[in-house]
Design a protein around this motif. Structure first.
Motif, mmCIF file in Angstrom:
data_model
loop_
_atom_site.group_PDB
_atom_site.id
_atom_site.type_symbol
_atom_site.label_atom_id
_atom_site.label_comp_id
_atom_site.label_asym_id
_atom_site.label_seq_id
_atom_site.Cartn_x
_atom_site.Cartn_y
_atom_site.Cartn_z
ATOM 1 N N ILE A 764 -5.295 2.991 -2.254
ATOM 2 C CA ILE A 764 -3.983 2.983 -1.612
ATOM 3 C C ILE A 764 -3.494 1.544 -1.590
ATOM 4 C CG2 ILE A 764 -4.965 2.851 0.730
ATOM 5 C CD1 ILE A 764 -2.553 4.647 1.590
ATOM 6 N N HIS A 765 -2.314 1.317 -2.128
ATOM 7 C CA HIS A 765 -1.830 -0.046 -2.326
ATOM 8 C C HIS A 765 -0.312 -0.029 -2.417
ATOM 9 C CE1 HIS A 765 -1.931 1.767 -6.315
ATOM 10 N NE2 HIS A 765 -1.050 0.864 -6.694
ATOM 11 N N ARG A 766 0.261 -1.203 -2.441
ATOM 12 C CA ARG A 766 1.700 -1.316 -2.669
ATOM 13 C C ARG A 766 1.966 -1.384 -4.162
ATOM 14 N NH1 ARG A 766 5.038 -2.054 1.611
ATOM 15 N NH2 ARG A 766 4.292 -3.151 3.463
ATOM 16 N N SER A 767 2.995 -0.678 -4.587
ATOM 17 C CA SER A 767 3.424 -0.802 -5.973
ATOM 18 C C SER A 767 4.193 -2.105 -6.133
ATOM 19 C CB SER A 767 4.319 0.379 -6.362
ATOM 20 O OG SER A 767 5.568 0.279 -5.687
ATOM 21 N N LEU A 768 4.549 -2.443 -7.359
ATOM 22 C CA LEU A 768 5.291 -3.680 -7.591
ATOM 23 C C LEU A 768 6.640 -3.660 -6.891
ATOM 24 C CD1 LEU A 768 4.540 -4.347 -11.362
ATOM 25 C CD2 LEU A 768 3.394 -5.269 -9.351
ATOM 26 N N GLU A 769 7.204 -2.463 -6.662
ATOM 27 C CA GLU A 769 8.501 -2.353 -5.992
ATOM 28 C C GLU A 769 8.374 -2.227 -4.485
ATOM 29 O OE1 GLU A 769 7.794 -0.873 -8.794
ATOM 30 O OE2 GLU A 769 9.193 -1.929 -10.102
ATOM 31 N N GLY A 770 7.144 -2.137 -3.962
ATOM 32 C CA GLY A 770 6.960 -2.143 -2.523
ATOM 33 C C GLY A 770 6.572 -0.829 -1.891
ATOM 34 N N GLU A 771 6.597 0.288 -2.640
ATOM 35 C CA GLU A 771 6.176 1.547 -2.041
ATOM 36 C C GLU A 771 4.664 1.545 -1.837
ATOM 37 O OE1 GLU A 771 7.474 1.501 -5.169
ATOM 38 O OE2 GLU A 771 9.400 2.560 -5.201
ATOM 39 N N VAL A 772 4.220 2.197 -0.773
ATOM 40 C CA VAL A 772 2.786 2.390 -0.549
ATOM 41 C C VAL A 772 2.389 3.669 -1.272
ATOM 42 C CG1 VAL A 772 0.978 2.737 1.164
ATOM 43 C CG2 VAL A 772 2.890 1.219 1.668
ATOM 44 N N VAL A 773 1.555 3.543 -2.296
ATOM 45 C CA VAL A 773 1.194 4.684 -3.133
ATOM 46 C C VAL A 773 -0.321 4.774 -3.254
ATOM 47 C CG1 VAL A 773 3.346 4.637 -4.451
ATOM 48 C CG2 VAL A 773 1.398 3.295 -5.227
ATOM 49 N N VAL A 774 -0.792 5.940 -3.677
ATOM 50 C CA VAL A 774 -2.218 6.184 -3.857
ATOM 51 C C VAL A 774 -2.514 6.289 -5.345
ATOM 52 C CG1 VAL A 774 -4.140 7.743 -3.392
ATOM 53 C CG2 VAL A 774 -2.387 7.381 -1.648
ATOM 54 N N ASN A 775 -3.471 5.486 -5.814
ATOM 55 C CA ASN A 775 -3.936 5.579 -7.198
ATOM 56 C C ASN A 775 -4.979 6.687 -7.252
ATOM 57 O OD1 ASN A 775 -5.084 5.297 -9.718
ATOM 58 N ND2 ASN A 775 -5.033 3.059 -9.680
ATOM 59 N N ASP A 776 -4.590 7.827 -7.790
ATOM 60 C CA ASP A 776 -5.460 8.994 -7.779
ATOM 61 C C ASP A 776 -6.756 8.743 -8.539
ATOM 62 O OD1 ASP A 776 -5.326 11.917 -6.884
ATOM 63 O OD2 ASP A 776 -5.970 12.106 -8.980
ATOM 64 N N ALA A 777 -6.717 7.863 -9.540
ATOM 65 C CA ALA A 777 -7.902 7.634 -10.364
ATOM 66 C C ALA A 777 -9.018 6.950 -9.596
ATOM 67 C CB ALA A 777 -7.531 6.800 -11.589
ATOM 68 N N THR A 778 -8.682 6.138 -8.594
ATOM 69 C CA THR A 778 -9.714 5.401 -7.865
ATOM 70 C C THR A 778 -9.917 5.907 -6.442
ATOM 71 O OG1 THR A 778 -8.063 3.741 -7.261
ATOM 72 C CG2 THR A 778 -9.401 3.295 -9.203
ATOM 73 N N CYS A 779 -9.160 6.916 -6.021
ATOM 74 C CA CYS A 779 -9.363 7.500 -4.696
ATOM 75 C C CYS A 779 -10.697 8.242 -4.686
ATOM 76 C CB CYS A 779 -8.223 8.452 -4.356
ATOM 77 S SG CYS A 779 -8.440 9.327 -2.786
ATOM 78 N N ILE A 780 -11.551 7.970 -3.694
ATOM 79 C CA ILE A 780 -12.855 8.633 -3.611
ATOM 80 C C ILE A 780 -12.875 9.685 -2.507
ATOM 81 C CG2 ILE A 780 -14.062 6.623 -4.532
ATOM 82 C CD1 ILE A 780 -14.931 5.938 -1.701
ATOM 83 N N GLY A 781 -11.715 9.959 -1.894
ATOM 84 C CA GLY A 781 -11.636 11.022 -0.905
ATOM 85 C C GLY A 781 -12.372 10.734 0.384
ATOM 86 N N CYS A 782 -12.469 9.458 0.774
ATOM 87 C CA CYS A 782 -13.245 9.097 1.966
ATOM 88 C C CYS A 782 -12.481 9.324 3.266
ATOM 89 C CB CYS A 782 -13.691 7.646 1.879
ATOM 90 S SG CYS A 782 -12.323 6.458 1.918
ATOM 91 N N SER A 783 -11.180 9.550 3.194
ATOM 92 C CA SER A 783 -10.312 9.818 4.355
ATOM 93 C C SER A 783 -10.026 8.581 5.196
ATOM 94 C CB SER A 783 -10.908 10.903 5.264
ATOM 95 O OG SER A 783 -11.128 12.093 4.559
ATOM 96 N N THR A 784 -10.412 7.391 4.736
ATOM 97 C CA THR A 784 -10.163 6.183 5.529
ATOM 98 C C THR A 784 -8.674 5.986 5.782
ATOM 99 O OG1 THR A 784 -12.150 5.115 4.660
ATOM 100 C CG2 THR A 784 -10.478 3.686 5.617
ATOM 101 N N CYS A 785 -7.862 6.156 4.755
ATOM 102 C CA CYS A 785 -6.422 5.942 4.918
ATOM 103 C C CYS A 785 -5.820 6.967 5.867
ATOM 104 C CB CYS A 785 -5.724 5.971 3.560
ATOM 105 S SG CYS A 785 -5.979 7.499 2.621
ATOM 106 N N ALA A 786 -6.243 8.232 5.730
ATOM 107 C CA ALA A 786 -5.707 9.280 6.601
ATOM 108 C C ALA A 786 -6.110 9.036 8.050
ATOM 109 C CB ALA A 786 -6.192 10.645 6.133
ATOM 110 N N ASN A 787 -7.341 8.570 8.248
ATOM 111 C CA ASN A 787 -7.796 8.298 9.612
ATOM 112 C C ASN A 787 -7.108 7.079 10.205
ATOM 113 O OD1 ASN A 787 -9.562 10.464 9.492
ATOM 114 N ND2 ASN A 787 -11.267 9.216 8.737
#
Length: 858
Positions: A764-787
């Motif tokens: 989960i990171h900021r894109s070059l334009e500033g949106e907070v997006v999730v890179n599905d390829a590197t997400c490991i499903g740990c739920s840290t961001c959701a928590n």
């Protein structure tokens, strides 16, 4: 039927694409333990990668990790990569959001600073992001199944989430350098850490500046190699390094605080007149530069006279004279090539054996090629006037040095004084000292000199005079030439300014007395004032960096939202003495006021906004009617602030303000608070302000606000979102509300995205334009961001293969991924939810300040 897949782990995806092959072979070898050839390939790939890491260990910047080498190796192996750049190749671009920092390994980089011609968007390769076309959108809408579909192969092994890199080269680099203010970063220097630590856009464009290297002797066919090599550290690796190495952490934060401080102060509206005001122009026009430097900047006044002239003029000679005691009148000429010792010991050049308060070697005087320096070598101390000398102190003519009970004067020899008296006949010029910076000042050693003459010396002579001053007296200097006949002034300065690393070159401005030019104020006076302001500014932090966890706990425990204000960390209290201005550096703060038996929220302050300035300005203009702070300030979650003391505001900030720009006098508060009119902030009523502040919605930059009186519950917004995301809407059309306005459960793309804190892979990171997006390829499903999300705007979902089967990991558990609103960043027209609403009842809006919401409501 369910398909098995290995669940991704923290160290699965190395940052360096070249090491991805190592990780792939390791995974295959583990999955096929009987394949000896595969095992040997994996071991060889790992040995090569570890050999590269061993070279990185020799950088010399990991001072606190000598006993944690295994941990450091793991970080360097998985979270860093070495990148090479050719001259003119852009490394980072101003305005882009960055998730990595850089260390210069070889060559150099050049930073493009504000104030020059600048770089156009085309020069740095900024082009509109490719959007999904209409045809593809139509096909996706027909084919959507309402499930989160993934290819199981990409869940087992991915490309590490690396984006395709397309190099961008600046054309005509010499022109770029000549028309812009730039500074060079050399080997071992770190940059990019501000963007990483603050989750903020890059503050400057940086490009490679080293020429290509010749090809290796053992492989000339490879051709020239790029001259610049950088170690790139992705943010989660930088985070782990900061935890493991306290020395590295202190170094990074020192750079972060220093660099961001000057940028923040420059961008603060309250400080826009500092160093530019009409009073300063008047001081220059009236030739009162001594007041400018000693009273306004607070530098030391000093009196000295220098004789400078033709290059063949012999240098002036100096002596030490004992001014009191049994040896009063004794004189010792100073030898520039030797160190003179003062004390009562036999080795002292100026021996004063009768003063028992002196040490055997009490102090030394030496010439370093630029200045005469006094160094204290005694535990009893040495003083010049009231100032205690703690280290090398630059001496000025007629300085009285106090050592024990003895006073020694540093002065010109009689021969030098005679030459000074006859200087004009030899074509020499007399320069009188005006002011100098204190010993502990960041610009220590800077001296200001003034020279009056019937006419201004010609430009070549002025340059020669400054060269002699720089070589023989003060390496940092400001020279003020005053022409009595033509009423002109010429200012020359040579000093490194904090916001102008290119200022090591001499600069000059010539003007008539009555018209001090803007170039003088912008090029010299304002930077000096801002540097002085920064010197007295204090950093303060309030609240918890992981404030979202407390918010979640209070929500689960059913804590009354109205009690939050009482538990918030207090930054400043209503009714206390206005001892300084507080600037919000990051985060948000609640502005409240006592009302009946409690408090009520007036507004909230975000980055760059100030507290306490109105009260201090009132007391400065009306000392006979002083007031206290009129409101209280508390931290909302985590808040970084800058504190500028009142005395500094009164000496550096307020005198620069035009009278019309000063805030109006502060009116005393009504004693009948119950009858006071409910406050409004830019058009928002008290209840709505309380609602936004209590629930921390002020953090959102693209919050979804729904007007419930306009909304017909048609769900067009939900369907539009679903049609763009495989039939899965990325928000829920419900949430907390205040009256007719509801904040829906949709990602707000926060100013301080706490969801990014702790993500082990940086998915989960900021894109070059500033949106907070999730890179599905590197997400490991740990739920840290959701928590971490305090707004419940991130959901964890089970994924399926194209046939609709659940994808399971090696433990036979469903693999999950985080999903959230992505602002339809790859779609034409932006967020589909807002475009689909037929009643204009839904808006994506910035809540960092009350203004945008107030305008939409009106």
């Amino acid at each position: 039927m369910s398909l098995p897949a290995r669940k991704a782990q923290r160290w699965d995806h190395p940052f360096d694409p070249a090491r991805e092959e190592m990780a792939r072979l390791a995974w295959l070898a583990a999955a096929n333990p009987d394949d000896e050839g595969l095992r040997l390939q994996a071991e060889e790939a790992r040995r090569q990668a570890e050999a590269e890491v061993e070279e990185l260990l020799d950088l010399g910047i990991w001072h606190g990790l000598e006993d944690k080498k295994d941990r450091l190796k793991k970080i360097l192996l998985h979270d860093t990569r070495v990148r090479e750049f050719r001259k003119g190749e852009v490394i980072v671009r101003e305005g882009d959001y960055g998730n990595s920092a850089f260390v210069v390994l070889r060559g150099s980089c050049r930073v493009v600073l504000p104030g020059g011609e600048g770089l156009s968007a085309a020069q740095v390769g900024k082009t509109p992001r490719k959007k999904v076309g209409v045809l593809r959108s139509f096909i996706e809408r027909i084919a959507c199944r309402g499930e989160e579909v993934r290819d199981p192969a990409t869940l087992r092994r991915t490309a590490g989430g690396q984006e395709d890199y397309v190099p961008i080269f600046l054309q005509d680099v010499p022109r770029v350098i000549s028309r812009n203010r730039t500074v060079v970063l050399g080997e071992g220097e770190l940059f990019g850490e501000i963007s990483v630590l603050g989750r903020t856009p890059r503050t400057a464009t940086i490009f490679a500046d080293a020429d290509d290297l010749p090809p290796p002797e053992d492989d000339p066919a490879r051709g020239p190699r790029p001259g610049t090599a950088l170690l790139e550290i992705r943010w989660q690796g930088l985070r782990d390094l900061l935890k493991a190495d306290t020395g590295f952490k202190e170094h990074v934060y020192r750079l972060y605080r220093r660099n961001s401080l000057h940028q923040h102060l420059q961008a603060t509206p309250m400080l826009r007149f500092v160093g530019r005001g009409p009073e300063l122009r008047a001081l220059v026009a009236e030739r009162r530069s001594n007041v400018l430097f000693t009273e306004r900047l607070g530098w030391e006044a000093f009196s000295t006279t220098l004789l400078v002239g033709p290059r063949d003029t012999a240098p002036l000679t100096f002596q030490l004279r004992v001014a009191n005691g049994p040896q009063a009148g004794r004189v010792l000429p100073l030898d520039p090539s030797a160190t003179t010792i003062i004390g009562r010991g036999h080795d002292a050049n100026l021996q004063i054996p009768t003063d028992q308060s002196l040490s055997r070697s009490h102090a030394t005087v030496r010439y370093d090629g630029d200045h005469w320096l006094l160094t204290n070598t005694s535990r009893f101390g040495t003083r010049i006037g009231r100032q205690v000398v703690r280290r090398d102190h630059i001496l000025a003519v007629n300085d009285a040095i106090t050592l024990g009970n003895t006073t020694v004067v540093f002065e010109l020899t009689p021969d030098a004084r005679a030459r000074m008296a006859e200087g004009s006949s030899a074509g020499a010029f007399r320069l009188s000292g005006i002011a100098r910076t204190p010993a502990a000042h960041p610009l220590a050693g800077l001296a200001v000199y003034s020279c009056s003459a019937p006419a201004l010396p010609d430009p070549q002579t002025r340059a020669a005079l400054q060269e002699q001053i720089t070589r023989n007296h003060s390496a940092r200097n400001i020279l003020v030439f005053l022409a009595e006949g033509t009423r002109q002034q010429a200012w020359r300065w040579l000093l490194p300014l904090p916001d102008d690393p290119g200022s090591h070159q001499p600069r000059e401005v010539v003007f008539a007395d009555t018209k001090p030019p803007t170039s003088l104020l912008e090029g010299l006076v304002r930077p000096l004032f801002m540097a002085e302001l920064a010197r007295h500014t204090e950093f303060q932090s309030y609240g918890e960096f992981t404030w979202s966890k407390r918010t979640q706990e209070e929500r689960e425990q059913g804590v009354d939202w109205s009690r939050r204000a009482q538990q918030e960390p207090s930054i400043s209290a209503e009714g206390s003495y206005p001892n300084g201005v507080i600037l919000v550096r990051s985060g948000f703060a609640r502005l409240s006021q006592r009302y009946d038996q409690g408090t009520r929220t007036i507004s909230y302050l975000g980055r760059g906004e100030a507290y306490g300035f109105e009260e201090i300005a009132h007391n400065w203009r009306h000392p006979e009617r002083p007031v206290q702070y009129q409101r209280s300030l508390t931290a909302l979650g985590y808040c970084d602030v800058l504190f500028i003391p009142t005395a500094v505001v009164e000496s550096l900030v307020l005198p620069s303000f035009p009278a019309a720009a000063l805030p109006p006098p502060v009116a005393p508060r009504s004693t009948s608070l119950a009858l006071a009119r409910p406050p409004r902030s830019q058009g928002l009523d008290e209840a709505l302000i309380e609602f936004l502040v209590e629930r921390r919605f002020v953090n959102g930059t693209r919050a979804m606000v729904i007007d419930l009186e306009r909304c017909t519950r048609c769900d067009d917004c939900v369907r539009a979102c679903a049609s763009n995301h495989q039939g899965n809407p990325r928000f829920i059309r419900h949430g907390p509300s205040d009256g007719r306005y509801m904040l829906a459960n949709a990602c707000m793309h926060c100013s301080d995205p706490v969801c990014m804190i702790g993500c082990p892979t940086g998915a989960i990171h900021r894109s070059l334009e500033g949106e907070v997006v999730v890179n599905d390829a590197t997400c490991i499903g740990c739920s840290t961001c959701a928590n971490n999300c305090p707004y419940d705007n991130i959901r964890m979902v089970e994924v399926r293969d194209p046939r609709g089967n659940l994808v399971l990991d090696e433990r036979n558990e469903p693999i999950r991924r985080s999903t959230k609103c992505d602002l339809c960043f790859d779609r034409l027209g932006g967020p589909a939810c807002a475009r689909a609403c037929p009643h204009d009842a839904l808006v994506r809006i910035d809540l960092n300040t009350p203004g945008p919401l107030a305008r939409w409501i009106r």
